[in-house]
Design a protein around this motif. Structure first.
Motif, PDB file in Angstrom:
ATOM      1  N   LYS A  84       0.830  -1.207   0.000  1.00  0.00           N
ATOM      2  CA  LYS A  84       0.000   0.000   0.000  1.00  0.00           C
ATOM      3  C   LYS A  84       0.865   1.257   0.000  1.00  0.00           C
ATOM      4  O   LYS A  84       0.558   2.240  -0.688  1.00  0.00           O
ATOM      5  N   LEU A  85       1.966   1.220   0.771  1.00  0.00           N
ATOM      6  CA  LEU A  85       2.871   2.362   0.800  1.00  0.00           C
ATOM      7  C   LEU A  85       3.533   2.557  -0.561  1.00  0.00           C
ATOM      8  O   LEU A  85       3.742   3.698  -1.013  1.00  0.00           O
ATOM      9  N   ALA A  86       3.859   1.457  -1.240  1.00  0.00           N
ATOM     10  CA  ALA A  86       4.476   1.549  -2.568  1.00  0.00           C
ATOM     11  C   ALA A  86       3.546   2.264  -3.541  1.00  0.00           C
ATOM     12  O   ALA A  86       3.976   3.120  -4.328  1.00  0.00           O
ATOM     13  N   ARG A  87       2.254   1.921  -3.509  1.00  0.00           N
ATOM     14  CA  ARG A  87       1.307   2.602  -4.400  1.00  0.00           C
ATOM     15  C   ARG A  87       1.202   4.085  -4.054  1.00  0.00           C
ATOM     16  O   ARG A  87       1.075   4.937  -4.949  1.00  0.00           O
ATOM     17  N   LEU A  88       1.260   4.399  -2.754  1.00  0.00           N
ATOM     18  CA  LEU A  88       1.213   5.800  -2.338  1.00  0.00           C
ATOM     19  C   LEU A  88       2.455   6.557  -2.815  1.00  0.00           C
ATOM     20  O   LEU A  88       2.363   7.703  -3.282  1.00  0.00           O
ATOM     21  N   MET A  89       3.627   5.937  -2.731  1.00  0.00           N
ATOM     22  CA  MET A  89       4.859   6.601  -3.169  1.00  0.00           C
ATOM     23  C   MET A  89       4.827   6.865  -4.677  1.00  0.00           C
ATOM     24  O   MET A  89       5.290   7.921  -5.145  1.00  0.00           O
ATOM     25  N   LEU A  90       4.262   5.928  -5.455  1.00  0.00           N
ATOM     26  CA  LEU A  90       4.175   6.162  -6.896  1.00  0.00           C
ATOM     27  C   LEU A  90       3.197   7.290  -7.206  1.00  0.00           C
ATOM     28  O   LEU A  90       3.427   8.093  -8.122  1.00  0.00           O
ATOM     29  N   ALA A  91       2.117   7.367  -6.447  1.00  0.00           N
ATOM     30  CA  ALA A  91       1.169   8.476  -6.631  1.00  0.00           C
ATOM     31  C   ALA A  91       1.839   9.811  -6.308  1.00  0.00           C
ATOM     32  O   ALA A  91       1.622  10.811  -7.004  1.00  0.00           O
ATOM     33  N   LEU A  92       2.661   9.829  -5.261  1.00  0.00           N
ATOM     34  CA  LEU A  92       3.385  11.046  -4.914  1.00  0.00           C
ATOM     35  C   LEU A  92       4.406  11.411  -5.991  1.00  0.00           C
ATOM     36  O   LEU A  92       4.608  12.593  -6.291  1.00  0.00           O
ATOM     37  N   SER A  93       5.051  10.417  -6.555  1.00  0.00           N
ATOM     38  CA  SER A  93       6.032  10.701  -7.607  1.00  0.00           C
ATOM     39  C   SER A  93       5.356  11.263  -8.858  1.00  0.00           C
ATOM     40  O   SER A  93       5.960  12.059  -9.589  1.00  0.00           O
ATOM     41  N   ARG A  94       4.091  10.873  -9.104  1.00  0.00           N
ATOM     42  CA  ARG A  94       3.337  11.434 -10.239  1.00  0.00           C
ATOM     43  C   ARG A  94       2.740  12.796  -9.904  1.00  0.00           C
ATOM     44  O   ARG A  94       2.255  13.495 -10.791  1.00  0.00           O
ATOM     45  N   ARG A  95       2.734  13.127  -8.613  1.00  0.00           N
ATOM     46  CA  ARG A  95       2.172  14.394  -8.117  1.00  0.00           C
ATOM     47  C   ARG A  95       0.707  14.535  -8.540  1.00  0.00           C
ATOM     48  O   ARG A  95       0.270  15.566  -9.053  1.00  0.00           O
ATOM     49  N   SER A  96      -0.029  13.457  -8.275  1.00  0.00           N
ATOM     50  CA  SER A  96      -1.440  13.405  -8.634  1.00  0.00           C
ATOM     51  C   SER A  96      -2.293  13.485  -7.369  1.00  0.00           C
ATOM     52  O   SER A  96      -2.388  12.500  -6.638  1.00  0.00           O
ATOM     53  N   PRO A  97      -2.924  14.647  -7.086  1.00  0.00           N
ATOM     54  CA  PRO A  97      -3.733  14.775  -5.856  1.00  0.00           C
ATOM     55  C   PRO A  97      -4.816  13.707  -5.703  1.00  0.00           C
ATOM     56  O   PRO A  97      -4.964  13.147  -4.613  1.00  0.00           O
ATOM     57  N   PRO A  98      -5.612  13.379  -6.755  1.00  0.00           N
ATOM     58  CA  PRO A  98      -6.643  12.344  -6.555  1.00  0.00           C
ATOM     59  C   PRO A  98      -6.052  10.986  -6.182  1.00  0.00           C
ATOM     60  O   PRO A  98      -6.583  10.289  -5.311  1.00  0.00           O
ATOM     61  N   ASP A  99      -4.946  10.604  -6.844  1.00  0.00           N
ATOM     62  CA  ASP A  99      -4.328   9.304  -6.551  1.00  0.00           C
ATOM     63  C   ASP A  99      -3.721   9.285  -5.152  1.00  0.00           C
ATOM     64  O   ASP A  99      -3.805   8.278  -4.441  1.00  0.00           O
ATOM     65  N   VAL A 100      -3.101  10.394  -4.757  1.00  0.00           N
ATOM     66  CA  VAL A 100      -2.510  10.468  -3.416  1.00  0.00           C
ATOM     67  C   VAL A 100      -3.606  10.350  -2.357  1.00  0.00           C
ATOM     68  O   VAL A 100      -3.468   9.604  -1.376  1.00  0.00           O
ATOM     69  N   ALA A 101      -4.714  11.084  -2.540  1.00  0.00           N
ATOM     70  CA  ALA A 101      -5.811  11.035  -1.576  1.00  0.00           C
ATOM     71  C   ALA A 101      -6.384   9.627  -1.481  1.00  0.00           C
ATOM     72  O   ALA A 101      -6.653   9.118  -0.383  1.00  0.00           O
ATOM     73  N   ARG A 102      -6.558   8.971  -2.634  1.00  0.00           N
ATOM     74  CA  ARG A 102      -7.106   7.607  -2.623  1.00  0.00           C
ATOM     75  C   ARG A 102      -6.150   6.625  -1.947  1.00  0.00           C
ATOM     76  O   ARG A 102      -6.567   5.812  -1.101  1.00  0.00           O
ATOM     77  N   CYS A 103      -4.865   6.703  -2.273  1.00  0.00           N
ATOM     78  CA  CYS A 103      -3.888   5.765  -1.701  1.00  0.00           C
ATOM     79  C   CYS A 103      -3.689   6.005  -0.207  1.00  0.00           C
ATOM     80  O   CYS A 103      -3.461   5.050   0.543  1.00  0.00           O
ATOM     81  N   GLU A 104      -3.764   7.275   0.230  1.00  0.00           N
ATOM     82  CA  GLU A 104      -3.647   7.558   1.659  1.00  0.00           C
ATOM     83  C   GLU A 104      -4.796   6.913   2.421  1.00  0.00           C
ATOM     84  O   GLU A 104      -4.601   6.351   3.509  1.00  0.00           O
ATOM     85  N   SER A 105      -6.005   6.966   1.853  1.00  0.00           N
ATOM     86  CA  SER A 105      -7.161   6.331   2.498  1.00  0.00           C
ATOM     87  C   SER A 105      -7.006   4.814   2.504  1.00  0.00           C
ATOM     88  O   SER A 105      -7.320   4.148   3.502  1.00  0.00           O
ATOM     89  N   GLU A 106      -6.494   4.250   1.404  1.00  0.00           N
ATOM     90  CA  GLU A 106      -6.334   2.800   1.312  1.00  0.00           C
ATOM     91  C   GLU A 106      -5.310   2.270   2.306  1.00  0.00           C
ATOM     92  O   GLU A 106      -5.453   1.145   2.804  1.00  0.00           O
ATOM     93  N   ILE A 107      -4.285   3.069   2.610  1.00  0.00           N
ATOM     94  CA  ILE A 107      -3.254   2.583   3.531  1.00  0.00           C
ATOM     95  C   ILE A 107      -3.755   2.551   4.970  1.00  0.00           C
ATOM     96  O   ILE A 107      -3.161   1.893   5.833  1.00  0.00           O
TER      97      ILE A 107
END
Length: 545
Positions: A427-450
């Motif tokens: 779950k953290l790996a998916r969050l780090m990739l979302a952060l590397s893409r700098r995508s607010p929707p993906d970051v918000a979703r992955c933060e909730s999933e973790i």
């Protein structure tokens, strides 16, 4: 039945009537007694409270809690009054008067907090080390003495007391049975223990002996309880973080756990990074719950090594190294000098060294490639968190050495190692990739999933706060706020209700490394250097990237 009631009530009243004066007199005496009792109640309450406090002070944890609140509560009230009542932000007195009033408070209370921290030690020293890694978290008057605590903690144990602890823990009559060439002056002092240099009698090898201060565990638990209450009252956004820190400290007081951590780190890191870092080998016969022996690493603190190499630059300016360092820090704080990217600094110093070599310049104090070192440290901790599943949650600069060859880093102090399961890492790996893409929707979703639970789940707040903890803190993220104000803003807009195990400590690892780099003028992105490990982990488990 009614005919029987009349005589009974009537006779009662007849009997009561002649005695009315007697009853009245009795009531007067009773009222006087009650008045005396009421008058004595404050005295009884004072005696009871004093007795309870006296008994409580026999318990060291309770006494430390009282000492903490006696110092901190009036201070907090004064700051709160200025912040919310007398000089509120945006109020009629203006920002200049507000800043001037806060400067007075800082000058008044900084020496008090310093004396209290050095006197009480315990977790308060550890907390001081944590906050000192950020130059924009506290006023400079506090940071002046807080920075020194990263590698200049005052002694708590005498040499003889340390020997007694070692003999008791290792069940020998005298340490001379195991050690020779004992040096009375400790080579390192931390918040819960001290490190001494000696030689192992059986092999002649030079060793470092880490000795835990007696009752340190009890002190820390009392201190953390106090700080949890304080953060709940005064800094709500830090309360969940304090709960995570409390869990981590459950194992730091058992040096047999640190023995295991050292072996795990050596087996995980040295095969890939052994040409650039070294981790000391623990010595089984010198290990117990409160004593840990390991091979001695010869070198100096990383901060000291960098400062020594500033000497030629300071001499050119006709000032001391301390003045030069302070000048650079102030330039970073005020924005006169901007922090540079780690990769860019690495290439600059590489080209500069190459040019000096071509021109035939030689110096005993070659500058350190600080940018390259922080690139390496960030990558190493990315491997720990995402690939190995066990990472050092406390990589502050006092735990990094520059060894004698001037190239190899020594990593020490693995008391705060966190082990995380593969489900969390995915779950953290998916969050780090979302952060590397700098995508607010993906970051918000992955933060909730973790597993981060919030009150409102506002996308902008999730993106900015998560980016601060796990990636970067540039102008886009902070929007001109200092770190404290950013956290207060996040708490006001969308409070965090709970965090999953291990999440805050991964965040703390990221922030500590970036904060240390920033103190050297290096800006670095966590997601950029953790991304390859995140991708490898997801591929390994057959998940889409």
């Amino acid at each position: 039945m009614f005919s029987h009631r009349i005589p009974w009530q009537f006779s009662f009243r007849l009997k009561a009537f002649p005695s009315r004066l007697t009853v009245s007199a009795g009531r007067g005496a009773s009222n006087a007694a009650q008045t005396q009792l009421v008058a004595r109640r404050p005295r009884y309450f004072t005696y009871g409270l004093g007795g309870a406090l006296a008994l409580g002070c026999l318990d060291e944890g309770f006494r430390r809690c009282i000492e903490f609140w006696v110092v901190v509560f009036p201070l907090w009230c004064h700051y709160f009054w200025v912040d919310k009542v007398s000089h509120p932000k945006g109020g009629p007195k203006g920002d200049e008067q507000r800043d001037a009033e806060f400067s007075k408070l800082h000058a008044r209370y900084s020496p008090i907090i310093r004396r209290a921290t050095l006197y009480m030690r315990g977790f308060y020293l550890k907390a001081a080390q944590l906050v000192s890694t950020r130059d924009d978290f506290l006023p400079e008057i506090y940071l002046e003495w807080l920075r020194k605590l990263q590698d200049e903690v005052p002694m708590a144990l005498s040499s003889e007391e340390a020997k007694q602890v070692i003999a008791k823990e290792l069940k020998v009559a005298s340490i001379e049975q195991l050690l020779t060439d004992w040096q009375d002056e400790p080579i390192g002092t931390a918040s819960i223990g001290q490190v001494y240099k000696a030689r192992l009698k059986s092999t002649g090898e030079e060793v470092a002996i880490k000795v835990q201060v007696p009752k340190a565990e009890r002190m820390f638990r009392a201190d953390i309880s106090c700080l949890k209450m304080f953060t709940y009252m005064a800094i709500p956004w830090a309360y969940e973080n304090m709960k995570e820190i409390e869990k981590l400290f459950e194992t730091e007081f058992d040096y047999t756990e640190e023995f295991r951590n050292l072996e795990a780190m050596r087996s995980n890191l040295l095969p890939n990074w052994g040409h650039r870092i070294y981790i000391p080998r623990p010595i089984p016969e010198l290990c117990s719950r409160h004593v840990l022996g390991m091979e001695l690493l010869k070198g100096e603190k990383f901060i000291t090594a960098v400062r020594r190499r500033l000497q030629p630059l300071a001499e050119q300016r006709g000032i001391t190294v301390e003045e030069y360092e302070q000048e650079q820090l102030e330039a970073l704080r005020t924005g006169k000098r901007k922090a540079e990217g780690a990769a860019w600094l690495h290439w600059k110093i590489t080209l500069w060294k190459f040019w000096r070599k071509l021109c035939g310049f030689k110096s005993d104090l070659e500058p350190i490639d600080v940018g390259g070192i922080f690139e390496m440290l960030m990558s190493i901790h990315g491997q720990q968190v995402l690939k190995d599943g066990c990472f050092n949650a406390d990589p502050h600069p006092g735990n990094i050495l520059m060894l004698e060859d001037g190239k190899t880093l020594g990593l020490i102090d693995f008391g705060q190692v966190m082990y995380v399961p593969v489900e969390f890492r995915l779950k953290l790996a998916r969050l780090m990739l979302a952060l590397s893409r700098r995508s607010p929707p993906d970051v918000a979703r992955c933060e909730s999933e973790i597993g981060v639970t919030r009150k409102y789940y506002k996308e902008d707040v999730q993106y900015r706060i998560c980016s601060f903890w796990l990636d970067r803190d540039d102008e886009e993220i902070t929007q001109g706020r200092n770190i404290f104000d950013l956290m207060v803003w996040g708490e006001a807009e969308d409070p965090v209700l709970s965090l999953p195990d291990g999440y805050y400590l991964a965040c703390r690892c990221s922030v500590t490394l970036r904060s240390t780099a920033l103190a050297f003028g290096v800006r670095i992105s966590t997601a950029e250097y953790w991304k390859p490990y995140a991708e490898d982990l997801l591929r390994k488990h057959g998940q889409m990237i």
